[in-house]
Design an enzyme around this catalytic site. Structure first.
Site, PDB file in Angstrom:
ATOM      1  N   LYS A   1     -10.744   1.781 -10.614  1.00  0.00           N
ATOM      2  CA  LYS A   1      -9.432   2.949  -9.858  1.00  0.00           C
ATOM      3  C   LYS A   1      -9.648   3.664 -10.972  1.00  0.00           C
ATOM      4  O   LYS A   1      -9.332   5.041 -10.909  1.00  0.00           O
ATOM      5  CB  LYS A   1      -8.517   2.095  -9.582  1.00  0.00           C
ATOM      6  CG  LYS A   1      -8.319   1.667  -8.023  1.00  0.00           C
ATOM      7  CD  LYS A   1      -7.312   0.872  -7.104  1.00  0.00           C
ATOM      8  CE  LYS A   1      -7.861  -0.287  -6.862  1.00  0.00           C
ATOM      9  NZ  LYS A   1      -6.412  -1.000  -6.132  1.00  0.00           N
TER      10      LYS A   1
ATOM     11  N   GLN B   1      -0.602  -2.114  -8.780  1.00  0.00           N
ATOM     12  CA  GLN B   1      -1.125  -3.599  -7.834  1.00  0.00           C
ATOM     13  C   GLN B   1      -1.151  -4.375  -7.296  1.00  0.00           C
ATOM     14  O   GLN B   1       0.279  -4.826  -8.161  1.00  0.00           O
ATOM     15  CB  GLN B   1      -2.909  -3.414  -9.569  1.00  0.00           C
ATOM     16  CG  GLN B   1      -4.016  -4.114  -9.200  1.00  0.00           C
ATOM     17  CD  GLN B   1      -4.674  -3.669  -7.989  1.00  0.00           C
ATOM     18  OE1 GLN B   1      -4.330  -2.345  -7.370  1.00  0.00           O
ATOM     19  NE2 GLN B   1      -5.100  -4.301  -7.046  1.00  0.00           N
TER      20      GLN B   1
ATOM     21  N   ASP C   1      -1.065   4.161  -2.155  1.00  0.00           N
ATOM     22  CA  ASP C   1      -1.766   3.403  -0.667  1.00  0.00           C
ATOM     23  C   ASP C   1      -1.635   3.163   0.330  1.00  0.00           C
ATOM     24  O   ASP C   1      -1.889   2.255   1.535  1.00  0.00           O
ATOM     25  CB  ASP C   1      -1.107   2.036  -1.798  1.00  0.00           C
ATOM     26  CG  ASP C   1      -2.325   1.040  -2.503  1.00  0.00           C
ATOM     27  OD1 ASP C   1      -3.126   1.376  -2.790  1.00  0.00           O
ATOM     28  OD2 ASP C   1      -1.265   0.203  -3.740  1.00  0.00           O
TER      29      ASP C   1
HETATM   30  N1  GUN Z   1      -4.405  -4.946  -4.010  1.00  0.00           N
HETATM   31  C1  GUN Z   1      -5.305  -5.590  -3.083  1.00  0.00           C
HETATM   32  N2  GUN Z   1      -5.852  -4.334  -2.024  1.00  0.00           N
HETATM   33  C2  GUN Z   1      -5.033  -3.277  -3.206  1.00  0.00           C
HETATM   34  C3  GUN Z   1      -5.255  -1.780  -2.602  1.00  0.00           C
HETATM   35  O1  GUN Z   1      -5.633  -1.581  -1.808  1.00  0.00           O
HETATM   36  N3  GUN Z   1      -3.890  -1.784  -3.161  1.00  0.00           N
HETATM   37  C4  GUN Z   1      -2.951  -2.315  -4.214  1.00  0.00           C
HETATM   38  N4  GUN Z   1      -1.788  -1.496  -4.962  1.00  0.00           N
HETATM   39  N5  GUN Z   1      -3.507  -3.324  -5.089  1.00  0.00           N
HETATM   40  C5  GUN Z   1      -3.901  -3.682  -3.936  1.00  0.00           C
END
Ligand code: GUN
Length: 281
Positions: free
Chosen positions: A55, A99, A122
């Site tokens: 990311k 995350q 998100d």
């Molecule tokens: N863990 C697995 N997928 C995601 C996501 O799209 N965003 C976040 N913040 N955590 C995750």
């Protein structure tokens, strides 16, 4: 010889979208507005570390500033809430991503609820989830939105199609169903308690696998000519990255299929970039 499905490439669709995002970031920069994303990671989950690195790298590529907050496993819920409060107020931070999963002593929903909905890239906050349900939104959840972009790019029409989603998570299954419904799909959500799962999946024109189990979807569960979307990110017995779908056998039956890696994964990150730019625009 058996027909092979057309591969839906997340890399190809991502590349086009990321070019567009890069231009929007540059336009904002020319007006004196920087775009910044705060990325929080708690503990030592190795998969999370890989996702967070990807990311951050994607942010750099399109000119978005990323600020990483790597906190130890023992971080308390109050400490994490205090950090989020600080980031909510920060002018340099337009988007906040925490995350998941978080260590078990932290209440994930309490953390999500603390993020300013206007910075919730998100789209996990109940405010944004509510908007998704209504069908009017600023932020779309990254993985489902990325899947919709891929379907659009390959001219796969959802209208009137039977869409079966396996998995009912808040991150993928539930919002995915809402986006397919908005495009006039006939949507069914299956999960671990579904009886006769194979009967359900065999009826799918569009099958989305978001189970989290390696090679869960086999060819006998797939209708001839179906579109198969694989959201899985698993490790097989050899430690190799693999999806929820038995790709080799299912690609002989499907009309379109997403690979792992190179399918849904890159699109999820691209839609995170999209949401971050949108937070400023
Ligand atoms: N863990 C697995 N997928 C995601 C996501 O799209 N965003 C976040 N913040 N955590 C995750």
């Amino acid at each position: 010889m058996k027909r092979m499905a057309e591969i839906i490439s997340g890399k190809v669709v991502s590349a086009a979208k990321r070019e567009e995002i890069k231009k929007r970031v540059a336009t904002l920069k020319a007006k004196g507005k920087d775009v910044g994303l705060a990325v929080i990671i708690v503990g030592n989950n190795s998969a999370s570390r890989v996702y967070v690195n990807n990311k951050k790298k994607a942010c750099e590529e399109v000119g978005i500033k990323s600020f990483e907050y790597a906190l130890p496993e023992e971080t308390t819920q109050d400490e994490l809430l205090a950090l989020i409060e600080k980031l909510n107020k920060s002018g340099a931070v337009n988007g906040i991503l925490c995350q998941l999963p978080l260590p078990s002593h932290i209440d994930e929903q309490a953390i999500i609820n603390a993020i300013d909905p206007a910075k919730d890239v998100d789209a996990f906050h109940p405010f944004n989830v509510g908007h998704i349900m209504i069908g009017d939104y600023t932020f779309l959840p990254c993985t489902p939105a990325g899947i919709m972009e891929m379907l659009k790019y390959y001219n796969i029409d959802v209208k009137g199609k039977k869409c079966v989603v396996i998995g009912r998570s808040n991150i993928v299954g539930k919002p995915m169903s809402m986006l397919l419904l908005k495009e006039n799909g006939t949507v069914e959500i299956c999960h671990s308690r579904t009886e006769k799962l194979k009967e359900e999946t065999l009826s799918a024109d569009i099958l989305v696998a978001a189970v989290g189990k390696a090679y869960f979807v086999t060819a006998d569960m797939v209708k001839d000519g179906a579109v198969v979307i694989d959201v899985g990110m698993n490790r097989n017995e050899e430690g190799k990255l693999c999806g929820d779908v038995c790709f080799d056998e299912v690609e002989k039956k499907a009309s379109y299929i997403t690979p792992v890696p190179g399918g849904v994964g890159p699109m999820t990150i691209t839609m995170l970039l999209e949401n971050t730019v949108r937070a400023v625009e």
